[in-house]
Design an enzyme around this catalytic site. Structure first.
Site, short mmCIF file in Angstrom:
data_model
loop_
_atom_site.label_atom_id
_atom_site.label_comp_id
_atom_site.label_asym_id
_atom_site.label_seq_id
_atom_site.Cartn_x
_atom_site.Cartn_y
_atom_site.Cartn_z
N GLY A 51 0.87 -1.18 0.00
CA GLY A 51 0.00 0.00 0.00
C GLY A 51 0.90 1.22 0.00
O GLY A 51 1.79 1.32 -0.83
N CYS A 83 6.21 -5.19 0.20
CA CYS A 83 6.31 -3.84 -0.36
C CYS A 83 6.23 -2.77 0.74
O CYS A 83 7.17 -2.63 1.51
CB CYS A 83 5.28 -3.66 -1.46
SG CYS A 83 5.72 -2.35 -2.60
N ILE A 141 5.28 -2.78 -7.58
CA ILE A 141 4.53 -1.54 -7.78
C ILE A 141 5.15 -0.44 -6.93
O ILE A 141 5.08 -0.49 -5.71
CB ILE A 141 3.04 -1.73 -7.39
CG1 ILE A 141 2.41 -2.88 -8.18
CG2 ILE A 141 2.26 -0.43 -7.61
CD1 ILE A 141 1.04 -3.30 -7.67
N ARG A 142 5.80 0.48 -7.56
CA ARG A 142 6.54 1.53 -6.85
C ARG A 142 7.28 0.91 -5.67
O ARG A 142 7.18 1.36 -4.52
CB ARG A 142 5.60 2.65 -6.37
CG ARG A 142 4.96 3.40 -7.53
CD ARG A 142 4.05 4.52 -7.07
NE ARG A 142 4.77 5.74 -6.78
CZ ARG A 142 5.46 6.46 -7.65
NH1 ARG A 142 5.58 6.06 -8.89
NH2 ARG A 142 6.05 7.57 -7.30
N HIS A 193 4.83 -8.13 -4.55
CA HIS A 193 3.50 -8.53 -4.07
C HIS A 193 3.17 -9.93 -4.57
O HIS A 193 2.54 -10.07 -5.63
CB HIS A 193 2.43 -7.59 -4.64
CG HIS A 193 2.55 -6.17 -4.22
ND1 HIS A 193 1.93 -5.67 -3.11
CD2 HIS A 193 3.22 -5.15 -4.78
CE1 HIS A 193 2.21 -4.39 -3.01
NE2 HIS A 193 2.98 -4.04 -4.00
N GLU A 195 0.94 -11.66 -3.32
CA GLU A 195 -0.51 -11.77 -3.08
C GLU A 195 -1.33 -11.35 -4.31
O GLU A 195 -2.53 -11.58 -4.35
CB GLU A 195 -0.92 -10.95 -1.84
CG GLU A 195 -0.90 -9.44 -1.99
CD GLU A 195 0.49 -8.82 -1.83
OE1 GLU A 195 1.48 -9.57 -1.78
OE2 GLU A 195 0.58 -7.58 -1.78
N1 GLN Z 1 5.98 3.11 -2.59
C1 GLN Z 1 5.14 2.62 -1.52
C2 GLN Z 1 5.61 3.13 -0.18
O1 GLN Z 1 6.59 3.79 -0.08
C3 GLN Z 1 5.08 1.12 -1.50
C4 GLN Z 1 4.34 0.62 -2.71
C5 GLN Z 1 3.61 -0.66 -2.53
O2 GLN Z 1 3.37 -1.16 -1.42
N2 GLN Z 1 3.15 -1.18 -3.63
O3 GLN Z 1 4.98 2.86 0.77
#
Ligand code: GLN
Length: 214
Positions: A51, A83, A141-142, A193, A195
């Site tokens: 998240g 993440c 994702i990021r 991820h 999941e």
């Molecule tokens: N870039 C997000 C953060 O710094 C992490 C991204 C993710 O959980 N998909 O929290």
């Protein structure tokens, strides 16, 4: 641990809570949502979802959850962070906000948003120690990466083949070979991820850790 189904809390303040619940259920655990300090009691394990780590950290502070979670992890509650969850478990955060709230416990430095804007979302295949059956599909994702690890930390995976970038269609290039999964005792963390892929092997590894079988 009743009936052999470990009770695993999923921190449910923000992020992909439902996907983790589903994956845990698929590997024989009993997932429960953690929203209030009282929810931390009686857990066999804890999952910190992906998240936005600053948002999750702030909400955990607001809901009075940060201290109980820190204490539980300090006292040995097995925890898995994906993440943003990895960022929350890290003792050191590079590229984070000043004093970004965290749970800590994992002796690593994690860099937030490490893969950069042009490849902020991509899918890869990751060979992971402790996970049999070939490379694990991994969605980034990021994502953060692990910049350095302390003595007691085992590197489980480095970035393998990037299948494609969701934004550019290219792989992550120079980021290959960076550390994307680690374990320190009963703490597990991945930059990616699992999941979101429907492959439950990383969650199965965590459940084995919770049961003391790995
Ligand atoms: N870039 C997000 C953060 O710094 C992490 C991204 C993710 O959980 N998909 O929290």
């Amino acid at each position: 641990m009743s009936r052999g189904r470990p009770r695993i809390g999923v921190l449910a303040l923000q992020g992909d809570v439902r996907e983790h619940q589903r994956a845990l259920d698929a590997v024989g655990a009993e997932p429960v949502r953690v929203r209030r300090p009282a929810d931390v009691a009686g857990l066999d394990g804890l999952v910190l979802p992906g998240g936005e780590s600053t948002t999750i950290g702030k909400l955990a502070t607001t809901f009075g959850l940060l201290e109980p979670l820190r204490e539980a992890v300090r006292e040995g509650l097995p925890a898995y962070g994906s993440c943003a969850g990895m960022i929350l478990l890290a003792n050191e955060i590079a590229g984070g906000l000043d004093d970004q709230p965290r749970i800590g416990g994992l002796d690593v430095t994690v860099r937030r948003n490490a893969f950069g804007r042009q490849v902020d979302s991509f899918e890869g295949a990751v060979e992971m120690a402790g996970v049999a059956g070939g490379a694990v599909p991994a969605v980034f994702i990021r994502a953060p990466w692990v910049e350095s690890v302390g003595d007691g930390v085992e590197v489980l995976a480095r970035l393998g083949t990037a299948v494609h970038s969701r934004s550019t269609g290219r792989g992550p290039g120079p980021a290959a070979a960076t550390i994307v999964a680690v374990r320190q005792g009963r703490l597990l963390a991945t930059s990616f991820h699992p999941e979101l892929t429907g492959d439950p092997r990383v969650h199965a590894l965590f459940v084995e850790m919770v049961k003391g079988q790995s």
